[in-house]
Scaffold this active site. Structure first.
Site, short mmCIF file in Angstrom:
data_model
loop_
_atom_site.label_atom_id
_atom_site.label_comp_id
_atom_site.label_asym_id
_atom_site.label_seq_id
_atom_site.Cartn_x
_atom_site.Cartn_y
_atom_site.Cartn_z
N ASP A 1 -23.57 4.33 36.46
CA ASP A 1 -23.07 4.43 35.09
C ASP A 1 -23.87 5.43 34.26
O ASP A 1 -23.93 5.33 33.03
CB ASP A 1 -23.09 3.05 34.42
CG ASP A 1 -22.31 2.03 35.22
OD1 ASP A 1 -22.72 0.86 35.27
OD2 ASP A 1 -21.31 2.41 35.85
N SER B 1 -16.08 3.59 28.10
CA SER B 1 -16.41 4.99 28.40
C SER B 1 -15.79 5.41 29.71
O SER B 1 -15.83 4.65 30.69
CB SER B 1 -17.94 5.15 28.54
OG SER B 1 -18.64 4.65 27.42
N ASN C 1 -14.92 7.03 36.61
CA ASN C 1 -15.02 5.59 36.43
C ASN C 1 -14.76 5.24 34.97
O ASN C 1 -15.06 6.04 34.07
CB ASN C 1 -16.42 5.09 36.83
CG ASN C 1 -16.56 3.58 36.67
OD1 ASN C 1 -15.72 2.82 37.13
ND2 ASN C 1 -17.62 3.15 36.02
N HIS D 1 -15.94 2.41 32.26
CA HIS D 1 -17.01 1.42 32.11
C HIS D 1 -16.83 0.71 30.77
O HIS D 1 -16.61 1.38 29.75
CB HIS D 1 -18.39 2.09 32.19
CG HIS D 1 -19.53 1.15 32.04
ND1 HIS D 1 -19.95 0.32 33.07
CD2 HIS D 1 -20.33 0.88 31.00
CE1 HIS D 1 -20.97 -0.42 32.65
NE2 HIS D 1 -21.22 -0.11 31.40
N1 LIG Z 1 -23.16 5.44 42.55
C1 LIG Z 1 -22.36 4.85 41.64
N2 LIG Z 1 -21.57 3.83 42.01
C2 LIG Z 1 -20.78 3.23 41.08
C3 LIG Z 1 -20.77 3.64 39.74
C4 LIG Z 1 -21.61 4.74 39.38
O1 LIG Z 1 -21.61 5.20 38.20
N3 LIG Z 1 -22.38 5.33 40.35
N4 LIG Z 1 -20.01 2.95 38.79
C5 LIG Z 1 -19.69 1.59 39.20
C6 LIG Z 1 -18.81 0.76 38.32
N5 LIG Z 1 -19.64 -0.29 37.74
C7 LIG Z 1 -19.67 -0.33 36.35
O2 LIG Z 1 -18.93 0.43 35.68
C8 LIG Z 1 -20.38 -1.21 38.53
C9 LIG Z 1 -19.77 -1.83 39.62
C10 LIG Z 1 -20.49 -2.73 40.41
C11 LIG Z 1 -21.83 -3.01 40.14
C12 LIG Z 1 -22.58 -3.95 41.03
O3 LIG Z 1 -23.68 -4.41 40.70
N6 LIG Z 1 -22.00 -4.24 42.21
C13 LIG Z 1 -22.65 -5.11 43.22
C14 LIG Z 1 -21.66 -6.15 43.70
C15 LIG Z 1 -21.10 -6.92 42.51
C16 LIG Z 1 -19.89 -7.76 42.96
O4 LIG Z 1 -19.47 -7.63 44.13
O5 LIG Z 1 -19.38 -8.49 42.08
C17 LIG Z 1 -23.05 -4.27 44.44
O6 LIG Z 1 -22.41 -3.20 44.69
O7 LIG Z 1 -23.95 -4.75 45.15
C18 LIG Z 1 -22.45 -2.39 39.05
C19 LIG Z 1 -21.74 -1.50 38.23
C20 LIG Z 1 -19.04 1.60 40.56
N7 LIG Z 1 -19.97 2.19 41.49
N1 GAR Z 2 -18.86 -2.04 35.97
C1 GAR Z 2 -17.48 -1.83 36.25
C2 GAR Z 2 -16.63 -2.64 35.32
O1 GAR Z 2 -17.06 -3.68 34.82
N2 GAR Z 2 -15.40 -2.16 35.10
C3 GAR Z 2 -14.50 -2.89 34.24
O2 GAR Z 2 -13.75 -3.79 35.05
C4 GAR Z 2 -12.52 -4.06 34.35
C5 GAR Z 2 -11.40 -3.94 35.35
O3 GAR Z 2 -10.23 -4.42 34.75
P1 GAR Z 2 -8.83 -4.16 35.49
O4 GAR Z 2 -9.02 -4.59 36.93
O5 GAR Z 2 -7.87 -5.01 34.74
O6 GAR Z 2 -8.54 -2.70 35.36
C6 GAR Z 2 -12.40 -3.01 33.23
O7 GAR Z 2 -12.66 -3.60 31.98
C7 GAR Z 2 -13.47 -2.00 33.57
O8 GAR Z 2 -14.04 -1.36 32.43
#
Ligand SMILES: Nc1nc2c(c(=O)[nH]1)N[C@@H](CN(C=O)c1ccc(C(=O)N[C@@H](CCC(=O)O)C(=O)O)cc1)CN2
Ligand code: GAR
Length: 216
Positions: A145, A136, A107, A109
């Site tokens: 994360d 990251s 991922n 982040h």
């Molecule tokens: N088990 C894991 N799942 C995910 C990870 C991880 O490290 N472990 N990384 C995330 C990516 N992410 C941030 O980098 C992230 C994505 C989504 C959410 C979140 O709160 N999602 C909500 C819905 C939000 C929406 O639909 O706009 C949800 O799933 O209920 C937090 C962090 C990807 N998954």
């Molecule tokens: N928590 C997950 C998160 O926020 N991820 C972030 O979503 C954007 C996607 O941009 P993109 O669709 O243009 O690649 C990126 O900035 C990534 O780091």
């Protein structure tokens, strides 16, 4: 030639960086498929323009997170990927999904983890008065994360920044470090060196911006 499946939810600028890096040969791999949980994700347009297979799998069509993740697992495995990368994929993944793809699930982040796990990272950095921020690339684990960080890049935060201007600055670095880490994985360097000592050493080498000598 490694097979990569990319999961998206939005614009897909990181997807585009990976597509371009595969096309140039920087990444010794190919994007076999792009899967989105959102039908309106512009990343689907990017994939179609690149001739890459796309699929929309909406989480709204499933009664539970577990059922969705099972369907997502099957959809991904159709492409027999060596690597699955999240590129703005905005769904929290279940432990079963993470375990199934353990070691080959990355991922990107938008923060200097472990700071600002979760969402709204740019605004939180601005609100906290941080002088630096960044992005990251990490292995995905059950802890949101919280997985081992592989590479980071830093950007300055300016007094007149808002979330959008800071996000744009972070994006530039994301588009450098994600292809670099995917290149390392496709070169079997991450699988050989996923131990924490190598990751820690790599972090030191990456202090600041991505390690330029690997970008030639
Ligand atoms: N088990 C894991 N799942 C995910 C990870 C991880 O490290 N472990 N990384 C995330 C990516 N992410 C941030 O980098 C992230 C994505 C989504 C959410 C979140 O709160 N999602 C909500 C819905 C939000 C929406 O639909 O706009 C949800 O799933 O209920 C937090 C962090 C990807 N998954
Ligand atoms: N928590 C997950 C998160 O926020 N991820 C972030 O979503 C954007 C996607 O941009 P993109 O669709 O243009 O690649 C990126 O900035 C990534 O780091």
């Amino acid at each position: 030639m490694k097979s990569i499946v990319v999961l998206i939810s939005g614009s897909g600028s990181n997807l585009q960086a990976i597509i371009d890096a595969c096309s140039s040969g920087f990444i010794p791999g190919k994007v076999s498929a792009v899967i989105s949980n959102k039908a309106n994700a512009y990343g689907l347009v990017r994939a179609n323009e690149a001739g890459i297979s796309t699929q929309v799998l909406s989480h709204k069509n499933y009664a539970s997170r577990d059922k969705y993740d099972l369907a997502l697992t099957d959809a991904i495995e159709q492409h027999k990927p060596d690597l699955v990368i999240l590129a703005g994929f905005m769904r929290i993944l279940t432990p079963a999904f993470v375990q199934h793809f353990n070691g080959r699930l990355l991922n990107i982040h938008p923060s200097l983890l472990p700071k600002y796990q979760g969402l709204t990272t740019h605004q939180r950095a601005i609100d906290a008065g941080d002088s630096e921020h960044g992005c990251s690339v990490h292995f995905v684990t059950e802890q949101l994360d919280g997985g081992p960080v592989i590479l980071q890049a830093k950007v300055p935060v300016f007094a007149d920044d808002d979330a959008q201007s800071l996000a744009e600055r972070v994006h530039e670095q994301e588009h450098r470090i994600y292809p670099l880490v995917v290149r390392w994985f496709c070169q079997n360097r991450l699988q050989q060196h996923s131990d924490q000592a190598w990751l820690d050493g790599n972090l030191l080498a990456a202090n600041g911006y991505a390690n330029d000598e690997d970008e030639d």
